[in-house]
Motif scaffolding. Structure first.
Motif, PDB file in Angstrom:
ATOM      1  N   TYR A 117       0.859  -1.278  -0.100  1.00 41.21           N
ATOM      2  CA  TYR A 117       0.088  -0.039   0.071  1.00 41.21           C
ATOM      3  C   TYR A 117       0.798   1.304  -0.162  1.00 41.21           C
ATOM      4  O   TYR A 117       0.406   2.433   0.194  1.00 41.21           O
ATOM      5  N   ASP A 136       1.741   6.849   1.158  1.00 43.20           N
ATOM      6  CA  ASP A 136       0.612   5.859   1.398  1.00 43.20           C
ATOM      7  C   ASP A 136      -0.378   6.191   0.507  1.00 43.20           C
ATOM      8  O   ASP A 136      -0.868   7.281   0.388  1.00 43.20           O
ATOM      9  N   ILE A 137      -0.744   5.179  -0.411  1.00 43.56           N
ATOM     10  CA  ILE A 137      -1.740   5.523  -1.341  1.00 43.56           C
ATOM     11  C   ILE A 137      -3.051   4.600  -0.950  1.00 43.56           C
ATOM     12  O   ILE A 137      -4.013   4.515  -1.856  1.00 43.56           O
ATOM     13  N   ARG A 138      -3.207   4.289   0.333  1.00 44.14           N
ATOM     14  CA  ARG A 138      -4.601   3.954   0.802  1.00 44.14           C
ATOM     15  C   ARG A 138      -5.610   4.679   0.741  1.00 44.14           C
ATOM     16  O   ARG A 138      -5.316   6.183   1.083  1.00 44.14           O
ATOM     17  N   THR A 139      -6.842   4.566   0.707  1.00 46.57           N
ATOM     18  CA  THR A 139      -7.971   5.548   0.557  1.00 46.57           C
ATOM     19  C   THR A 139      -8.364   5.827   2.067  1.00 46.57           C
ATOM     20  O   THR A 139      -8.479   4.797   2.897  1.00 46.57           O
ATOM     21  N   LYS A 140      -8.611   7.105   2.356  1.00 43.33           N
ATOM     22  CA  LYS A 140      -8.794   7.327   3.664  1.00 43.33           C
ATOM     23  C   LYS A 140     -10.346   8.128   3.762  1.00 43.33           C
ATOM     24  O   LYS A 140     -10.560   8.790   2.893  1.00 43.33           O
ATOM     25  N   THR A 141     -11.068   7.546   4.496  1.00 43.42           N
ATOM     26  CA  THR A 141     -12.306   8.326   4.777  1.00 43.42           C
ATOM     27  C   THR A 141     -12.461   8.986   6.010  1.00 43.42           C
ATOM     28  O   THR A 141     -11.807   8.902   7.060  1.00 43.42           O
TER      29      THR A 141
END
Length: 79
Positions: A24, A57-62
């Motif tokens: 990720y 960091d390329i994770r999607t954050k909500t």
């Protein structure tokens, strides 16, 4: 004795450049301050003391946002 010392220095130099990026993450590599490319995920090598990496960091954050009230053209509030 001299050869052993030289080989040991080369091995340490090579090991200093090994890096790992998680699945990720991506590593942005800069050589002397200029963009060279991106590396990862997995094992990669950079030139020690010359190249620098910045991990992204390329994770999607909500994010939780509170609900907003809007007013339509005919002045009727809606959610």
């Amino acid at each position: 004795m001299n050869r052993l010392l030289i080989v040991a220095i080369i091995v340490v130099f090579l090991l200093l450049g090994l890096r790992i990026a998680q699945k990720y993450e991506r590593a942005i590599v800069f050589r002397l301050g200029r963009y060279v490319g991106q590396r990862g995920p997995g094992l990669y090598w950079i030139i020690p003391f010359i190249e620098r990496r910045v991990t992204v960091d390329i994770r999607t954050k909500t994010v939780e946002l509170e609900q907003q009230e809007t007013i339509t053209k005919d002045s009727v509030p809606s959610r």
